[in-house]
Design a protein around this motif. Structure first.
Motif, PDB file in Angstrom:
ATOM      1  N   VAL A  80      60.981 -14.499 106.604  1.00 29.62           N
ATOM      2  CA  VAL A  80      61.221 -15.264 107.850  1.00 29.62           C
ATOM      3  C   VAL A  80      63.024 -16.129 108.056  1.00 29.62           C
ATOM      4  CG1 VAL A  80      61.466 -18.163 108.139  1.00 29.62           C
ATOM      5  CG2 VAL A  80      59.541 -17.311 106.745  1.00 29.62           C
TER       6      VAL A  80
ATOM      7  N   THR B 295      51.038 -10.707 110.724  1.00 30.77           N
ATOM      8  CA  THR B 295      51.543 -11.934 111.212  1.00 30.77           C
ATOM      9  C   THR B 295      51.414 -13.317 110.039  1.00 30.77           C
ATOM     10  OG1 THR B 295      50.627 -11.713 112.708  1.00 30.77           O
ATOM     11  CG2 THR B 295      50.404 -14.319 112.337  1.00 30.77           C
TER      12      THR B 295
ATOM     13  N   LEU C 204      54.277 -19.489 109.933  1.00 28.95           N
ATOM     14  CA  LEU C 204      55.580 -20.759 109.867  1.00 28.95           C
ATOM     15  C   LEU C 204      55.664 -22.586 109.591  1.00 28.95           C
ATOM     16  CD1 LEU C 204      58.720 -19.348 112.485  1.00 28.95           C
ATOM     17  CD2 LEU C 204      57.811 -18.544 109.728  1.00 28.95           C
TER      18      LEU C 204
ATOM     19  N   SER D 140      55.889 -21.486 103.793  1.00 29.79           N
ATOM     20  CA  SER D 140      55.222 -20.429 105.082  1.00 29.79           C
ATOM     21  C   SER D 140      53.937 -19.399 104.265  1.00 29.79           C
ATOM     22  CB  SER D 140      56.012 -19.954 105.794  1.00 29.79           C
ATOM     23  OG  SER D 140      57.066 -20.268 106.510  1.00 29.79           O
TER      24      SER D 140
ATOM     25  N   GLU E  65      53.899 -22.393 114.021  1.00 32.54           N
ATOM     26  CA  GLU E  65      54.830 -21.638 115.257  1.00 32.54           C
ATOM     27  C   GLU E  65      54.617 -20.246 114.484  1.00 32.54           C
ATOM     28  OE1 GLU E  65      58.954 -18.974 116.810  1.00 32.54           O
ATOM     29  OE2 GLU E  65      59.142 -21.604 115.143  1.00 32.54           O
ATOM     30  N   THR E  66      54.334 -18.630 115.085  1.00 35.07           N
ATOM     31  CA  THR E  66      53.781 -17.626 113.945  1.00 35.07           C
ATOM     32  C   THR E  66      54.906 -16.670 114.578  1.00 35.07           C
ATOM     33  OG1 THR E  66      52.580 -16.372 115.273  1.00 35.07           O
ATOM     34  CG2 THR E  66      51.123 -18.101 113.558  1.00 35.07           C
ATOM     35  N   ILE E  67      55.224 -15.934 113.462  1.00 29.77           N
ATOM     36  CA  ILE E  67      56.178 -14.702 113.867  1.00 29.77           C
ATOM     37  C   ILE E  67      55.469 -13.194 113.169  1.00 29.77           C
ATOM     38  CG2 ILE E  67      58.208 -16.103 114.002  1.00 29.77           C
ATOM     39  CD1 ILE E  67      59.182 -14.598 111.387  1.00 29.77           C
ATOM     40  N   THR E  68      56.105 -12.268 113.366  1.00 32.87           N
ATOM     41  CA  THR E  68      55.861 -11.187 112.630  1.00 32.87           C
ATOM     42  C   THR E  68      56.923 -10.809 112.090  1.00 32.87           C
ATOM     43  OG1 THR E  68      54.359 -10.205 115.096  1.00 32.87           O
ATOM     44  CG2 THR E  68      55.439  -8.564 113.371  1.00 32.87           C
ATOM     45  N   ILE E  69      56.130 -10.207 110.652  1.00 34.21           N
ATOM     46  CA  ILE E  69      57.106  -9.621 109.982  1.00 34.21           C
ATOM     47  C   ILE E  69      57.491  -8.310 109.630  1.00 34.21           C
ATOM     48  CG2 ILE E  69      58.257 -11.566 108.922  1.00 34.21           C
ATOM     49  CD1 ILE E  69      55.596 -11.670 106.341  1.00 34.21           C
TER      50      ILE E  69
END
Length: 270
Positions: A52, A86, A89, A112, A131-135
């Motif tokens: 993150v 995906t 968070l 997360s 919220e989601t993020i791409t890691i």
């Protein structure tokens, strides 16, 4: 330095605090565990993983603040495959805690996960997943091969339900790992996650034995040590580890019984 926790005391029995050791801090959040281990094991090197961005910035700040030259941070998630994933968070703040300032530890950023939340929102209603993020992800095997890490003395893993994914990504490396401290869950805090019995079966079948069990009716931490490494301990250390193992298992059983009973009563009253 503040008082050692129980698992830290056990790790100091497993390893000499002046030894040159290799630690992995997987799911490091702000890097505070890495900071703490280096205050105990001053000659160790720690590979610290946190995907993150905001948390990773805090890892870098803590590295600089404490002048930790042997803390090696990586903005990566460890999983069973190399690529992208995906990431869900977490945020929020518990009502009984003071809101953190810029220099203190947060609370809502610690949950997360690579998995969608499930009953974690029931256990901690204040937690939010908006919220989601791409890691970027890699495997334990690939990372160690790339960085030429041939053995790991201790792993601290806090990956919110993705423990088995990390372990599956290290099938080749597992035989060269001496000890693992990780969280396991008895109920699905995250959808489709591996549960306590899955982790226990996986590690038991690969030459590890559980030395600390602090799991209640919902979740908790366990310390696993490779059997072949335990056999090398002197008789005094073996006796100490045996007593600690028995005490924590008894406490875990009691906590599971009474906690589970209260959990059932609470659900029946709804």
């Amino acid at each position: 330095m503040t008082k050692l926790s129980l698992h830290e005391k056990v790790v100091t029995k497993l390893f000499n605090t002046n030894e040159k050791l290799t630690f992995f801090d997987i799911g490091a959040c702000e890097g505070l565990s890495s900071v703490r281990y280096l205050s105990i094991f001053s000659n160790a090197e720690i590979f610290t993983f946190e995907p993150v961005p905001k948390n990773f910035e805090k890892v870098l700040k803590n590295k600089e603040k404490h002048n930790l030259k042997t803390l090696y941070p990586f903005q990566l998630g460890l999983s069973f495959e190399i690529g992208e994933a995906t990431f869900y968070l977490s945020s929020g703040h518990p009502p009984n805690k003071e809101k953190p300032d810029d220099n203190s530890s947060d609370f809502g950023n610690k949950s997360s996960s690579l998995y969608k939340p499930d009953k974690t929102k029931e256990i901690h209603p204040w937690l939010k997943f908006k919220e989601t993020i791409t890691i970027k992800t890699t495997t334990l095997d690939n990372f160690c091969e790339t960085k030429k890490v041939t053995s790991i003395d201790f792993i601290h893993m806090d990956v919110q339900g993705a423990e088995l994914m990390v372990l599956q990504g290290g099938k080749n490396m597992l035989k060269n790992i001496k000890s693992i401290w990780l969280e396991v869950e008895k109920i699905s805090l995250y959808k489709d996650q591996a549960l306590k019995k899955d982790i226990e079966n996986f590690l038991s079948n690969r030459g590890f034995v559980c030395q600390l069990n602090k799991v209640n009716h919902i979740a908790g931490d366990q310390l696993w040590v490779r059997k072949s490494y335990l056999r090398k301990m002197d008789s005094k250390t073996k006796l100490y580890l045996s007593r600690i193992k028995m005490k924590t298992q008894i406490k875990s059983n009691l906590s599971t019984f009474y906690g589970g009973l209260l959990y059932k009563i609470k659900n029946l009253s709804k």
